[in-house]
Design an enzyme around this catalytic site. Structure first.
Site, PDB file in Angstrom:
ATOM      1  N   GLY A  46       0.808  -1.219   0.000  1.00 31.66           N
ATOM      2  CA  GLY A  46       0.000   0.000   0.000  1.00 31.66           C
ATOM      3  C   GLY A  46       0.839   1.265   0.000  1.00 31.66           C
ATOM      4  O   GLY A  46       0.564   2.212  -0.751  1.00 31.66           O
ATOM      5  N   ARG A 338       9.332 -24.086   2.462  1.00 26.52           N
ATOM      6  CA  ARG A 338       8.675 -24.114   3.783  1.00 26.52           C
ATOM      7  C   ARG A 338       7.687 -25.261   3.953  1.00 26.52           C
ATOM      8  O   ARG A 338       7.616 -25.872   5.019  1.00 26.52           O
ATOM      9  CB  ARG A 338       7.920 -22.801   3.986  1.00 26.52           C
ATOM     10  CG  ARG A 338       8.863 -21.668   4.129  1.00 26.52           C
ATOM     11  CD  ARG A 338       8.182 -20.341   4.170  1.00 26.52           C
ATOM     12  NE  ARG A 338       9.217 -19.331   4.308  1.00 26.52           N
ATOM     13  CZ  ARG A 338       8.996 -18.038   4.333  1.00 26.52           C
ATOM     14  NH1 ARG A 338       7.771 -17.587   4.237  1.00 26.52           N
ATOM     15  NH2 ARG A 338       9.987 -17.197   4.472  1.00 26.52           N
ATOM     16  N   HIS A 409       1.651 -18.689   8.883  1.00 24.43           N
ATOM     17  CA  HIS A 409       2.514 -17.532   8.647  1.00 24.43           C
ATOM     18  C   HIS A 409       2.026 -16.610   7.529  1.00 24.43           C
ATOM     19  O   HIS A 409       2.127 -15.388   7.621  1.00 24.43           O
ATOM     20  CB  HIS A 409       3.900 -18.058   8.290  1.00 24.43           C
ATOM     21  CG  HIS A 409       4.887 -17.014   7.941  1.00 24.43           C
ATOM     22  ND1 HIS A 409       5.327 -16.077   8.849  1.00 24.43           N
ATOM     23  CD2 HIS A 409       5.544 -16.735   6.790  1.00 24.43           C
ATOM     24  CE1 HIS A 409       6.212 -15.274   8.273  1.00 24.43           C
ATOM     25  NE2 HIS A 409       6.345 -15.637   7.018  1.00 24.43           N
ATOM     26  N   ARG A 443       4.395 -20.041  -1.042  1.00 19.92           N
ATOM     27  CA  ARG A 443       5.291 -18.916  -1.345  1.00 19.92           C
ATOM     28  C   ARG A 443       6.712 -19.236  -0.909  1.00 19.92           C
ATOM     29  O   ARG A 443       6.926 -19.759   0.186  1.00 19.92           O
ATOM     30  CB  ARG A 443       4.816 -17.658  -0.624  1.00 19.92           C
ATOM     31  CG  ARG A 443       5.814 -16.526  -0.736  1.00 19.92           C
ATOM     32  CD  ARG A 443       5.319 -15.259  -0.101  1.00 19.92           C
ATOM     33  NE  ARG A 443       5.252 -15.297   1.343  1.00 19.92           N
ATOM     34  CZ  ARG A 443       6.297 -15.114   2.160  1.00 19.92           C
ATOM     35  NH1 ARG A 443       7.504 -14.926   1.680  1.00 19.92           N
ATOM     36  NH2 ARG A 443       6.110 -15.123   3.477  1.00 19.92           N
TER      37      ARG A 443
END
Ligand SMILES: Cc1cc2nc3c(=O)[nH]c(=O)nc-3n(C[C@H](O)[C@H](O)[C@H](O)COP(=O)(O)OP(=O)(O)OC[C@H]3O[C@@H](n4cnc5c(N)ncnc54)[C@H](O)[C@@H]3O)c2cc1C
Length: 645
Positions: A46, A338, A409, A443
């Protein structure tokens, strides 16, 4: 035929973005001055977007929950930001970053978006260096890099363990410059309650002033949501306490499609849960896996002695330690992605080898690295993280291994957007973690900051012009329009309804209960029975909430319990959609592990024939949400079973 048009450009991969930019509309400087844009959120996405749009000449209003834009959740990011600069001369390239990201996301992202992300990654670093972001440097003055999971090169730029903070200070400075010259108006302590859609287009927002409780209206020619992820639906997560999914959810209720809600990321290296009064989990950055080695004891007798505190981890000899990631994944070792590292930790703990009293922890050990590099090097690299660990656990990680366990997370799912980052509501954009765009089902570490800043600095400022070029004749949006009136009335009624329940249970007790349902059934491992159970249990809990929640204080005042209650009301619905999406996707991919779909070695097994699509859910009121599918086409990458061996 899908109703979703991704607007992915055709042609060679490396030319798509350039070609697209050449073909989209541009707004003249004189017309930009007439156009208003509302940006919700001042995290990296943002703040960078608001600053860049103002710099281009648009009139920007930016909103955040915190008391200052620079306190957005992005400030917590620790480990680093990826870019394919190839500074290490280790054969990195735009293509390799693109490839790693698509593979890391288990082939559930759009090729065109991911390539663009890799393509602009280098410019992000240049921009941030120009702003004065103090990235770590090597002895000769060049920017330093380290490695993150799922890659074989070093492409992560960092500022100790405070990369998010330093990047946000850069973006905040750029924002402040434009606040100073009047191109940005900043509204702090405001929470967006609704997006206003007039004749099918996003035309503004209503927000709650969190200090006075008043509802305020703001009109705009376009609305940009940069409101972060929804990980806190699980109650315990590494996210900031006031991170929430409500802005995206309200857009969903207004017709914006919500994509892949079940794609949630569990991070393998968090400080384990230590009691039922805890309200937040602490991340130990993935960067630590550059030098830390993960292990559990090989022998059950050692596990038992550790739990009874009869021995210490340093008493266990090398040959009795199971460095299970190095054993199972020799090519990537401790730096597997991850999802893979989290599942491997769960597998060892489920087999009984977990090392703390609850059996839900593994070691992250720096002894080898300290011996090889010296304590001072480790201190230089990770000093603040070690200090944080010691403060929380009262154990010195220079002397004894850290204890870690996976925790929620990040959320890869989010609002569906096309290549221009526009949702299916014209004029409503979603950037950063709140959209679904680039990370597929998992991700890679240090790629969230890259995506947020790519969206804000280098993508949206171009693509928003394509839409706004057709709005130059639209006058200022009047907030007297009946749609503003209607939304304000509906939200006042909702607030009154919650305030008047005056039940017996606190908001947190409901949120904790929701978190347990989510973690147990929609967490690291999912199966059809558990997911159906979760849907039923969420429904019952939601009904209980609307009968028995207690929100003390007043509506027209600072009231954090009310803020939490409103967000939780949305989390019940979001949790339900998350479970439905997980139930629908009867394959394993990335962070979404369906027990019914595993390889013999316990790895996630995709089903490309039936599930190579983006799930985009449409709100249907009290009826069940409707699933739309955006088929994913892979022209440049061959779909393969992911392997990190
Ligand atoms: C502990 C931790 C460490 C991390 N480390 C890394 C890392 O090293 N590298 C990496 O790439 N990623 C990292 N991540 C992930 C990364 O930090 C986030 O994905 C990223 O910062 C999200 O940025 P954002 O701008 O999309 O949203 P956020 O930073 O979450 O900002 C959201 C903004 O929206 C505002 N907002 C939300 N709802 C409303 C509303 N209704 N009305 C008004 N305003 C609203 C908030 O006030 C805030 O300003 C980490 C995450 C955590 C939790």
């Amino acid at each position: 035929m899908s109703i979703l048009d991704s607007k992915s450009p055709s042609g060679p991969l490396a030319e798509k973005w350039t070609k697209h930019k050449a073909n989209i509309n541009v707004v003249s400087p004189a017309n930009k001055r007439k156009l208003d844009i509302v940006v919700i959120g001042t995290g990296l996405a943002g703040a960078s977007a608001a600053a860049s749009l103002a710099e281009l000449g648009y009139n920007v209003k930016v909103f955040c929950i915190q008391d200052s834009p620079r306190r957005a959740h992005s400030i917590a990011a620790q480990g680093g930001i990826n870019a394919s600069k190839n500074y290490q001369n280790d054969n990195d390239s735009i293509y390799r970053l693109f490839y790693d990201t698509v593979k890391g996301g288990d082939y559930r992202s759009r090729e065109a978006n991911v390539y663009r992300l890799a393509e602009v990654s280098g410019s992000i670093i240049d921009q941030c260096v120009a702003q004065g972001v103090p990235f770590a440097r090597e002895y000769g003055g060049l920017l330093d890099n380290r490695s993150f999971g799922g890659v074989l090169v070093s492409r992560t730029f960092y500022a100790r363990g405070q990369t998010g903070q330093q990047l946000l200070l850069g973006a905040y400075a750029a924002l402040n410059k434009n606040i100073g010259v009047g191109k940005v108006q900043s509204f702090v302590r405001r929470e967006m309650l609704d997006v206003i859609v007039i004749d099918g287009k996003a035309r503004g927002v209503i927000v709650r002033n969190l200090v006075t409780g008043e509802i305020e209206r703001y009109g705009a020619h376009a609305v940009v949501l940069a409101t972060g992820g929804y990980g806190n639906v699980f109650f315990l997560s590494t996210n900031a306490m006031n991170s929430n999914g409500s802005a995206a959810w309200t857009a969903y209720r207004k017709g914006a499609f919500f994509s892949n809600p079940s794609f949630t990321q569990i991070h393998p290296t968090c400080i384990p849960v230590h009691g039922d009064q805890q309200s937040k989990l602490t991340l130990m950055s993935e960067s630590l896996r550059n030098d830390g080695r993960i292990w559990v004891p090989k022998k059950m007798e050692d596990v038992m002695k550790l739990r009874k505190k009869q021995i210490k981890p340093i008493d266990i000899p090398e040959e009795d330690r199971d460095y299970y990631l190095e054993r199972r994944y020799p090519a990537y070792g401790n730096l597997v992605p991850r999802d893979v590292a989290s599942r491997a930790a769960k597998e060892r703990c489920d087999a009984g080898f977990g090392v703390n009293e609850t059996g839900l922890a593994v070691y992250l050990d720096f002894a080898t690295a300290i011996k090889r590099l010296g304590k001072h090097v480790i201190e230089e690299r990770y000093g603040n993280l070690f200090q944080m660990y010691e403060k929380i656990t009262d154990e010195n990680p220079y002397e004894t291994p850290m204890m870690i366990y996976p925790a929620i997370h990040y959320t890869m799912g989010g609002l569906w957007v096309d290549y221009n980052l526009m949702t299916n509501i014209p004029g409503l954009y979603a950037i950063g973690e709140c959209n679904f765009s680039d990370h597929g089902a998992n991700r890679l570490g240090a790629s969230a900051l890259m995506q947020g800043l790519a969206d804000g600095y280098f993508v949206l400022p171009y693509t928003i012009g394509d839409y706004l070029a057709n709005e130059i004749m639209t006058p200022k949006i009047s907030t007297a329009h009946p749609e503003f009136e209607k939304a304000e009335k509906a939200h006042k009624e909702l607030i009154n309804k919650i305030m008047s329940i005056k039940g017996k249970r606190t908001v947190d007790s409901f949120h904790k209960a929701l978190g347990i349902i989510m973690w147990d059934n929609v967490g690291m491992a999912r199966n059809a029975k558990g997911l159906q159970k979760a849907i039923e249990e969420i429904k019952a809990l939601k009904a209980e909430f609307w009968k028995d929640v207690l929100v003390p204080g007043e509506a027209n005042d600072l009231n954090q319990e009310l803020e939490k209650a409103l967000r939780l009301a949305d989390y019940f619905e979001l949790g339900d959609l998350l479970a439905r999406d997980a139930l629908n996707r009867n394959e394993s991919c990335g962070g979404h592990f369906r027990e019914e779909s595993a390889t013999e070695e316990g790895e996630a097994k995709r089903d490309d024939e039936n599930y190579a699509y983006v799930a985009a859910w449409e709100y249907k009121g009290d009826a069940e949400p409707q699933l739309h599918k955006e088929d994913l086409k892979f022209e440049f990458i061959e779909l393969k079973q992911r392997s990190y061996k």
